[in-house]
Enzyme design. Structure first.
Site, PDB file in Angstrom:
ATOM      1  N   HIS A   1      -2.070 -32.355  19.824  1.00 39.78           N
ATOM      2  CA  HIS A   1      -0.849 -33.121  20.088  1.00 39.78           C
ATOM      3  C   HIS A   1       0.333 -32.193  20.325  1.00 39.78           C
ATOM      4  O   HIS A   1       1.484 -32.601  20.209  1.00 39.78           O
ATOM      5  CB  HIS A   1      -0.574 -34.053  18.902  1.00 39.78           C
ATOM      6  CG  HIS A   1      -1.677 -35.054  18.709  1.00 39.78           C
ATOM      7  ND1 HIS A   1      -1.707 -36.264  19.362  1.00 39.78           N
ATOM      8  CD2 HIS A   1      -2.822 -34.979  17.989  1.00 39.78           C
ATOM      9  CE1 HIS A   1      -2.816 -36.907  19.016  1.00 39.78           C
ATOM     10  NE2 HIS A   1      -3.511 -36.152  18.189  1.00 39.78           N
TER      11      HIS A   1
ATOM     12  N   LYS B   1       0.844  -1.201   0.000  1.00 42.13           N
ATOM     13  CA  LYS B   1       0.000   0.000   0.000  1.00 42.13           C
ATOM     14  C   LYS B   1       0.877   1.249   0.000  1.00 42.13           C
ATOM     15  O   LYS B   1       0.665   2.163  -0.773  1.00 42.13           O
ATOM     16  CB  LYS B   1      -0.920  -0.007   1.222  1.00 42.13           C
ATOM     17  CG  LYS B   1      -1.818   1.208   1.289  1.00 42.13           C
ATOM     18  CD  LYS B   1      -2.888   1.071   2.332  1.00 42.13           C
ATOM     19  CE  LYS B   1      -2.396   1.530   3.676  1.00 42.13           C
ATOM     20  NZ  LYS B   1      -3.486   1.582   4.662  1.00 42.13           N
TER      21      LYS B   1
ATOM     22  N   GLY C   1      -3.873  -2.286   5.974  1.00 38.57           N
ATOM     23  CA  GLY C   1      -3.286  -3.495   5.395  1.00 38.57           C
ATOM     24  C   GLY C   1      -3.943  -4.762   5.908  1.00 38.57           C
ATOM     25  O   GLY C   1      -4.298  -5.658   5.132  1.00 38.57           O
ATOM     26  N   ARG C   2      -4.166  -4.839   7.216  1.00 39.40           N
ATOM     27  CA  ARG C   2      -4.714  -6.069   7.805  1.00 39.40           C
ATOM     28  C   ARG C   2      -6.199  -6.255   7.502  1.00 39.40           C
ATOM     29  O   ARG C   2      -6.772  -7.296   7.810  1.00 39.40           O
ATOM     30  CB  ARG C   2      -4.457  -6.071   9.315  1.00 39.40           C
ATOM     31  CG  ARG C   2      -4.981  -4.844  10.048  1.00 39.40           C
ATOM     32  CD  ARG C   2      -4.385  -4.757  11.440  1.00 39.40           C
ATOM     33  NE  ARG C   2      -4.764  -3.559  12.166  1.00 39.40           N
ATOM     34  CZ  ARG C   2      -4.124  -2.397  12.106  1.00 39.40           C
ATOM     35  NH1 ARG C   2      -3.086  -2.261  11.290  1.00 39.40           N
ATOM     36  NH2 ARG C   2      -4.513  -1.364  12.832  1.00 39.40           N
TER      37      ARG C   2
ATOM     38  N   GLU D   1      11.038  -4.844   3.207  1.00 38.27           N
ATOM     39  CA  GLU D   1      11.035  -6.268   2.849  1.00 38.27           C
ATOM     40  C   GLU D   1      10.513  -6.470   1.430  1.00 38.27           C
ATOM     41  O   GLU D   1      11.077  -7.227   0.637  1.00 38.27           O
ATOM     42  CB  GLU D   1      10.134  -7.065   3.819  1.00 38.27           C
ATOM     43  CG  GLU D   1      10.648  -7.173   5.237  1.00 38.27           C
ATOM     44  CD  GLU D   1      10.218  -6.025   6.121  1.00 38.27           C
ATOM     45  OE1 GLU D   1       9.877  -4.926   5.602  1.00 38.27           O
ATOM     46  OE2 GLU D   1      10.238  -6.200   7.347  1.00 38.27           O
TER      47      GLU D   1
ATOM     48  N   LYS E   1      11.521  -0.503  12.911  1.00 34.68           N
ATOM     49  CA  LYS E   1      11.926  -0.211  11.524  1.00 34.68           C
ATOM     50  C   LYS E   1      13.013   0.876  11.513  1.00 34.68           C
ATOM     51  O   LYS E   1      13.987   0.785  10.764  1.00 34.68           O
ATOM     52  CB  LYS E   1      10.722   0.293  10.711  1.00 34.68           C
ATOM     53  CG  LYS E   1       9.648  -0.746  10.458  1.00 34.68           C
ATOM     54  CD  LYS E   1       8.548  -0.145   9.566  1.00 34.68           C
ATOM     55  CE  LYS E   1       7.324  -1.026   9.490  1.00 34.68           C
ATOM     56  NZ  LYS E   1       6.201  -0.434   8.775  1.00 34.68           N
TER      57      LYS E   1
ATOM     58  N   GLU F   1      -2.475  -6.149  15.965  1.00 31.92           N
ATOM     59  CA  GLU F   1      -2.031  -4.853  15.436  1.00 31.92           C
ATOM     60  C   GLU F   1      -3.140  -3.812  15.609  1.00 31.92           C
ATOM     61  O   GLU F   1      -2.879  -2.616  15.628  1.00 31.92           O
ATOM     62  CB  GLU F   1      -1.647  -4.985  13.946  1.00 31.92           C
ATOM     63  CG  GLU F   1      -0.734  -3.867  13.457  1.00 31.92           C
ATOM     64  CD  GLU F   1      -0.143  -4.112  12.076  1.00 31.92           C
ATOM     65  OE1 GLU F   1       1.070  -4.299  11.958  1.00 31.92           O
ATOM     66  OE2 GLU F   1      -0.912  -4.124  11.103  1.00 31.92           O
TER      67      GLU F   1
HETATM   68  O1  F6P Z   1       4.738  -2.801   9.485  1.00 29.25           O
HETATM   69  C1  F6P Z   1       3.372  -2.969   9.566  1.00 29.25           C
HETATM   70  C2  F6P Z   1       2.676  -2.676   8.288  1.00 29.25           C
HETATM   71  O2  F6P Z   1       2.562  -1.300   8.101  1.00 29.25           O
HETATM   72  C3  F6P Z   1       1.327  -3.359   8.284  1.00 29.25           C
HETATM   73  O3  F6P Z   1       0.363  -2.670   8.957  1.00 29.25           O
HETATM   74  C4  F6P Z   1       1.091  -3.559   6.834  1.00 29.25           C
HETATM   75  O4  F6P Z   1       0.116  -4.513   6.626  1.00 29.25           O
HETATM   76  C5  F6P Z   1       2.455  -3.978   6.371  1.00 29.25           C
HETATM   77  O5  F6P Z   1       3.343  -3.199   7.153  1.00 29.25           O
HETATM   78  C6  F6P Z   1       2.762  -3.818   4.908  1.00 29.25           C
HETATM   79  O6  F6P Z   1       2.631  -2.503   4.465  1.00 29.25           O
HETATM   80  P1  F6P Z   1       2.604  -2.131   2.929  1.00 29.25           P
HETATM   81  O7  F6P Z   1       1.415  -2.757   2.302  1.00 29.25           O
HETATM   82  O8  F6P Z   1       2.544  -0.633   2.888  1.00 29.25           O
HETATM   83  O9  F6P Z   1       3.877  -2.650   2.303  1.00 29.25           O
END
Ligand code: F6P
Length: 527
Positions: free
Chosen positions: A388, A213, A270-271, A219, A503, A357
């Site tokens: 288990h 987003k 995002g979530r 990452e 971060k 979150e």
């Molecule tokens: O670090 C948390 C976060 O901001 C989440 O809330 C989000 O889902 C994720 O990183 C990924 O963010 P993006 O879609 O902006 O890469």
């Protein structure tokens, strides 16, 4: 107008505190009384599901007090504010519109001069058209060959929800002839994640969906470069193998290095983005747009139930209220999510982000500290595997952990085997009902090591089969449960400042801008 007040200022807070521990679960779940509760304490959900809370530590008196809390905290009124476009995300001064990605619950929401429902529907249509063209072989690799695999690159909400939803429907899609493309996911910045996925696929026939987003997540951008590098090494043009899902304001939006770009916006966290283009592109490619539409319909129908003021007709609100009662008055610190469905193997991981979150906060929506506990720790695994593993602690440990079971009468494949008089599906279902009763009623034994105290509460969501509609309803149920709990705790459930500090420090470490223990730790890992 709704009033945003801290939970402990409400009249119903005191009433519920006075009712704490008034129900002896072992007693009420024993004998005919227990059988009556199982029949009585069940609420229908969308998607053919029902929410059964017979094995919770509630009775009619507690339910009356919970209904009073729902009214006093104006839960449905706050939901109405949310879906009609109020600035509910106070921290980031944003609207909260994920429900609008699957249905029109109230008024038209116009933001930034745009009708937001129309915007989300337009993006769904674009994703559907694109998926259809890929399936028909109109969008192909450079050699004109069909793509067979879709790989989503994203992390957090751009990974967990879509991945959990894909896994949830993969077997169903195979069994019903709806699996159009196999989907894989790359999320971790650990190079072994991308390497393992790339090693498992035919890169030349793979379409990569880059999802971020913000368009700035370390990452995801790192993994994009990793994948592009692999494509180039095979003599392939990354621009012919990659699409983006992002917000229109992100750096990715205007990048010409993609076959296409699909948009969501800052009003969908995002979530909460599985029903937006974040889930829509990969799920439409994997299963076809019709299946994705069925999933959205299930979510929309569940969102409708959340409008109901009557807690016995609003399972998400009821689940939220019972969860708050357990957290704030019975003192339980965690909740286990235990789907008796292998297809839901990543659903608990998705709920970990969605819940923790959202409601893992110590300040209210105005930034003031709160004097009560908020979101619980969420964890879980599918049954019967969990039995288990960690069920020992759940049955006999020193903490009581409320349990959220999910079970289906029928499997997805329908393939089964009859061994010793029962099918595997019957064995699965027998285990979940056995667990509910073992947790609730326990077992007396003179040998303390074999003694089960019982009194351990659970609820179960029951469905016929995990179909796209049932999955949509299940997802929306938990999203709405989390929303209602955030309203009760007076939190802003829609920002996530708590993820920022790490971060910032990681960037410092990579820039070698460190001292003290941070430097010493960095040296331990050869950075
Ligand atoms: O670090 C948390 C976060 O901001 C989440 O809330 C989000 O889902 C994720 O990183 C990924 O963010 P993006 O879609 O902006 O890469």
């Amino acid at each position: 107008m709704v009033a945003w007040n801290n939970f402990d200022t409400l009249t119903s807070y005191k009433k519920l505190a006075s009712l704490a521990n008034s129900v002896n679960l072992k007693e009420v779940m024993s004998g005919e009384n227990g059988a009556n509760r199982v029949k009585k304490y069940s609420v229908p959900m969308a998607g053919g599901l029902s929410y059964n809370f017979a094995a919770k530590q509630v009775d009619d008196d507690v339910l009356v007090a919970l209904a009073e809390l729902a009214a006093e905290a104006q839960l449905t009124e706050k939901y109405e504010e949310l879906y009609n476009g109020a600035v509910i995300n106070t921290g980031e001064k944003r609207l909260v519109l994920h429900q609008l990605s699957r249905g029109q619950l109230g008024k038209d929401v116009i933001a930034d001069g745009v009708n937001k429902r129309e915007f989300y529907v337009a993006q769904q249509k674009r994703a559907a058209e694109f998926a259809n063209r890929v399936h028909k072989g109109e969008v192909t690799n450079a050699k004109g060959e069909k793509f067979t695999t879709v790989v989503q690159i994203g992390i957090g909400g751009s990974d967990l929800g879509p991945r959990a939803m894909y896994i949830a429907l993969e077997s169903w899609a195979k069994a019903t002839g709806n699996l159009k493309m196999t989907a894989k996911f790359i999320s971790n910045v650990d190079p072994d994640d991308a390497a393992a996925v790339l090693d498992s696929i035919d890169v030349a026939h793979s379409l990569f969906v880059l999802v971020s987003k913000s368009g700035t997540t370390l990452e995801t951008l790192t993994n994009e470069s990793f994948v592009k590098d692999a494509l180039v090494k095979q003599g392939l043009d990354p621009a012919k193998h990659m699409v983006a899902v992002t917000s229109e304001t992100s750096p990715l939006a205007k990048n010409s290095g993609y076959l296409a770009a699909f948009f969501m916006d800052d009003y969908i966290g995002g979530r909460y983005s599985s029903t937006s283009a974040v889930g829509g592109v990969v799920l439409s490619l994997a299963f076809g747009p019709e299946v994705f539409a069925r999933f959205l319909n299930g979510a929309a129908a569940q969102d409708e139930t959340a409008k109901n003021k009557d807690i016995m007709k609003n399972p998400s609100m009821l689940d939220a209220l019972i969860g708050v009662y357990e957290r704030n008055f019975l003192g339980y610190t965690a909740t286990a999510v235990l789907p008796y469905s292998q297809a839901l193997s990543r659903f608990p991981a998705h709920l970990q982000q969605a819940d923790m979150e959202s409601n893992g906060k110590s300040v209210n929506r105005f930034g003031e500290p709160v004097n009560y506990v908020t979101g619980p720790v969420i964890f879980g695994e599918p049954g019967t595997n969990g039995q288990h593993s960690f069920y020992q602690l759940l049955h006999q440990g020193t903490n009581i952990i409320p349990l959220q079971f999910v079970g289906f009468k029928n499997s997805q494949f329908g393939k089964d085997v009859l061994i010793e008089g029962s099918t595997s599906q019957a064995k699965l279902c027998a285990n979940v009902v056995a667990q509910i009763m073992a947790f609730a009623c326990g077992k007396d034994d003179e040998n303390r090591n074999k003694f089960f105290a019982g009194g351990r509460p659970s609820s179960i969501i029951i469905g016929e089969q995990l179909t796209p509609e049932a999955l949509g309803a299940l997802l929306a149920h938990f999203e709405n449960k989390i929303m209602f709990q955030g309203f009760i705790w007076n939190l802003n459930s829609f920002d996530q400042e708590g993820v920022q500090l790490g971060k910032v420090l990681a960037k410092k470490v990579l820039a070698h801008n460190t001292d003290g223990a941070l430097k010493a730790y960095a040296e331990l890992l050869n950075i």
